[in-house]
Structure formats: structure tokens, C-alpha cells
Design a protein around this motif. Sequence first.
Motif, mmCIF file in Angstrom:
data_model
loop_
_atom_site.group_PDB
_atom_site.id
_atom_site.type_symbol
_atom_site.label_atom_id
_atom_site.label_comp_id
_atom_site.label_asym_id
_atom_site.label_seq_id
_atom_site.Cartn_x
_atom_site.Cartn_y
_atom_site.Cartn_z
ATOM 1 N N PRO A 53 0.813 -1.229 0.000
ATOM 2 C CA PRO A 53 0.000 0.000 0.000
ATOM 3 C C PRO A 53 0.840 1.270 0.000
ATOM 4 O O PRO A 53 0.407 2.302 -0.514
ATOM 5 C CB PRO A 53 -0.822 -0.117 1.294
ATOM 6 N N VAL A 54 2.025 1.212 0.592
ATOM 7 C CA VAL A 54 2.928 2.356 0.589
ATOM 8 C C VAL A 54 3.595 2.500 -0.774
ATOM 9 O O VAL A 54 3.775 3.610 -1.286
ATOM 10 C CB VAL A 54 4.000 2.189 1.691
ATOM 11 N N ALA A 55 3.942 1.374 -1.380
ATOM 12 C CA ALA A 55 4.728 1.390 -2.615
ATOM 13 C C ALA A 55 3.927 1.823 -3.834
ATOM 14 O O ALA A 55 4.445 2.543 -4.703
ATOM 15 C CB ALA A 55 5.320 0.004 -2.861
ATOM 16 N N LEU A 56 2.697 1.388 -3.937
ATOM 17 C CA LEU A 56 1.949 1.621 -5.174
ATOM 18 C C LEU A 56 1.812 3.103 -5.527
ATOM 19 O O LEU A 56 2.016 3.481 -6.689
ATOM 20 C CB LEU A 56 0.583 0.937 -5.099
ATOM 21 N N PRO A 57 1.493 3.999 -4.572
ATOM 22 C CA PRO A 57 1.429 5.416 -4.945
ATOM 23 C C PRO A 57 2.785 6.019 -5.301
ATOM 24 O O PRO A 57 2.847 7.053 -5.972
ATOM 25 C CB PRO A 57 0.851 6.087 -3.687
ATOM 26 N N LEU A 58 3.859 5.388 -4.833
ATOM 27 C CA LEU A 58 5.207 5.902 -5.104
ATOM 28 C C LEU A 58 5.788 5.382 -6.411
ATOM 29 O O LEU A 58 6.772 5.922 -6.917
ATOM 30 C CB LEU A 58 6.160 5.503 -3.972
ATOM 31 N N ARG A 63 11.517 3.435 -7.591
ATOM 32 C CA ARG A 63 11.611 1.983 -7.562
ATOM 33 C C ARG A 63 11.629 1.582 -6.096
ATOM 34 O O ARG A 63 12.495 2.009 -5.336
ATOM 35 C CB ARG A 63 12.896 1.538 -8.257
ATOM 36 N N ILE A 64 10.672 0.777 -5.663
ATOM 37 C CA ILE A 64 10.579 0.356 -4.274
ATOM 38 C C ILE A 64 10.906 -1.123 -4.202
ATOM 39 O O ILE A 64 10.264 -1.944 -4.876
ATOM 40 C CB ILE A 64 9.181 0.625 -3.688
ATOM 41 N N LEU A 276 -2.648 5.055 6.941
ATOM 42 C CA LEU A 276 -1.851 5.120 5.713
ATOM 43 C C LEU A 276 -1.780 6.539 5.152
ATOM 44 O O LEU A 276 -0.691 6.987 4.769
ATOM 45 C CB LEU A 276 -2.406 4.147 4.679
ATOM 46 N N PRO A 277 -2.889 7.297 5.098
ATOM 47 C CA PRO A 277 -2.767 8.675 4.573
ATOM 48 C C PRO A 277 -1.810 9.528 5.395
ATOM 49 O O PRO A 277 -1.038 10.313 4.837
ATOM 50 C CB PRO A 277 -4.206 9.209 4.647
#
Length: 301
Positions: A53-58, A63-64, A276-277
Motif C-alpha cells: 500500500p505504501v509502494a503503489l502510490p510511489l 523503484r521500491i 496510511l494517509p
Amino acid sequence: MNPGMTTQAPTHAREGWVARDGLRLHYIEWGALSAPTIVALHGLRSFAYTWEPVALPLAQRFRIVALDQRGRGQSDWDPQRRYYASEYVRDLEALVEHLDLQRFVLLGHSMGGANAFIYASRHPDRLAGLVIEDMGPGASATSAGADRIRRELLATPAEFASWDAAAAFWRRQRPDIPETAVQARVQHSMKALNDGRIVWRHDAQGIAHARLHATPQQLVDLWPHVEALEVPTLVLRGANSDFLSARTAAEMSQRNAHVLTREVPMASHYVHDDNLPGFESALHAFLGAPDLATWARGGRP
């Protein structure tokens, strides 16, 4: 494509493997291979996919890379039960070498945060920045959260009769996290045997033994590592955390000017699960700071 990489996983994460010390360690990554890299380390009984969930918006900008630390997720169990910071940090060093990462941001939660502190103090030349989720000196040894985790380890069943029973266990353990986080724990930390029993995917007994019976030599005082930090560092504390105290979080900033501490409201020790937000807002602001923005554009801060 890097050595050991496979085809894209159903969740759109790429998967890969790195060998160290006779173990095959699994990692996943999102985003373009050419993008600036964030390496993420999970907590004690967690898994690489906790960062999805943290990686997808980034992933549009970065590259995560998330590592299943030894004994967790799809990584091999250590037959010698060497689940200690010294080995975790060497595993991380092997991953960095395998991926040929020259400069990156390191993100760690709880146990992964301890490992990240140690790596950062030893390899400041490799890091553009450091992000720690609810971890600090003394938290693993003397906090109320540490006592809670010890009780949880002692009371955790070895198996469950059904997936429903497994999910119910996680809801009792983490009553405040959203259902999506519960389902992620069920999916990625458990597996079914042929006879229908649900067991742990991670080395539950070995990890518990290492955590509960660590010798003084196997424990790490994080203060020297915090004081040695030379890179921009963000410490995110859950405002309701029973693990990292507000006093310790503030003291880290007092002892080292590179350390910025922020509290995330409506969050416990499991900050990115609980809010998360709020976690994303603080993380994205840190990544957008001038030094990190220069790194993200391809320069050196």
C-alpha cells in the motif's frame, strides 16, 4: 533485468531472489528499474508485501524494493535460527550488492527499523535518506510494546483449523488495523497444508526463540547508531504507540540534528497500517525536501 528476476507477479510486483549464507532470500519491487530506489524492511513477524500500500502510490516516481527478511515470506528459514540484527544487516548488504544500488533511501519498520539504523550508520555513502517507522533505542527491550510482543509470541498458536480461524486470530491481535491489513497478514504470513490446517509461512518458533532468548551479545544498543547518522533521517512515531515513546523520539532529534521526528495521529506501533494517509503525507513531504528532491532527480544530495 537483474539476475534472478522472474516475470511479473499477479499483484504487478516483480519478484527476485538473492543468495546469502546458504539461504535464498526473496524480494519484490515496484516501479521502473531506472528510477531512484527506496529499500523497505518489514517488522518482526511481517513480510515484504506489507509495503504494497505504501509502494503503489510511489511507483510512478520511485523503484521500491521490499525484502522478505530471513525466515519470513518466501525467504528461506535459517536452520540455525540466526534471527539477529547482525545477520539481517549482512542480508541487506547482500541485497544492495546484488541489485548494484549506488545510492538509495532506506525505510524500516520496527525490527526493520533497527536493522536500517545499523546499516545507515555503517554505510552513509550509500544512503540519500533514512525513514524509520516507530523504532528507537530501548524500544525492543523495555517498552510496554516490547512486553506486549513477548506475550504475543508466547501465546501464538502453531496452527489453525481453517482460514476463518486464522483471520480471527489476527483480528484479535490487531483489532485496530483495517480489514485489508488483516487479509494481507492472512495471505502473506500463513499457508495451507494438504490436510487443510493453516500454519505460519514464517519460522514462528525460530523467530520467537531468538526474540525471547537473545543474549546480551546478540542485542544492539541503537544509541551509538543514531548518534552516528550522517544522512537526512525521518522518524515516524505512531501517536498511540506503546513501543516508541514520545520522549525517546524527541531525544533522537536532540542527540542528532540529522534526525527529524514526526508523530502520525490515530496510529499505534503499526503506523502505515493504522493511518496510511498520515504515513504517506509525512513520507512524501520528506522525499520532497530539497536534498531528497535533488537525489530523486538523479543528483547527489
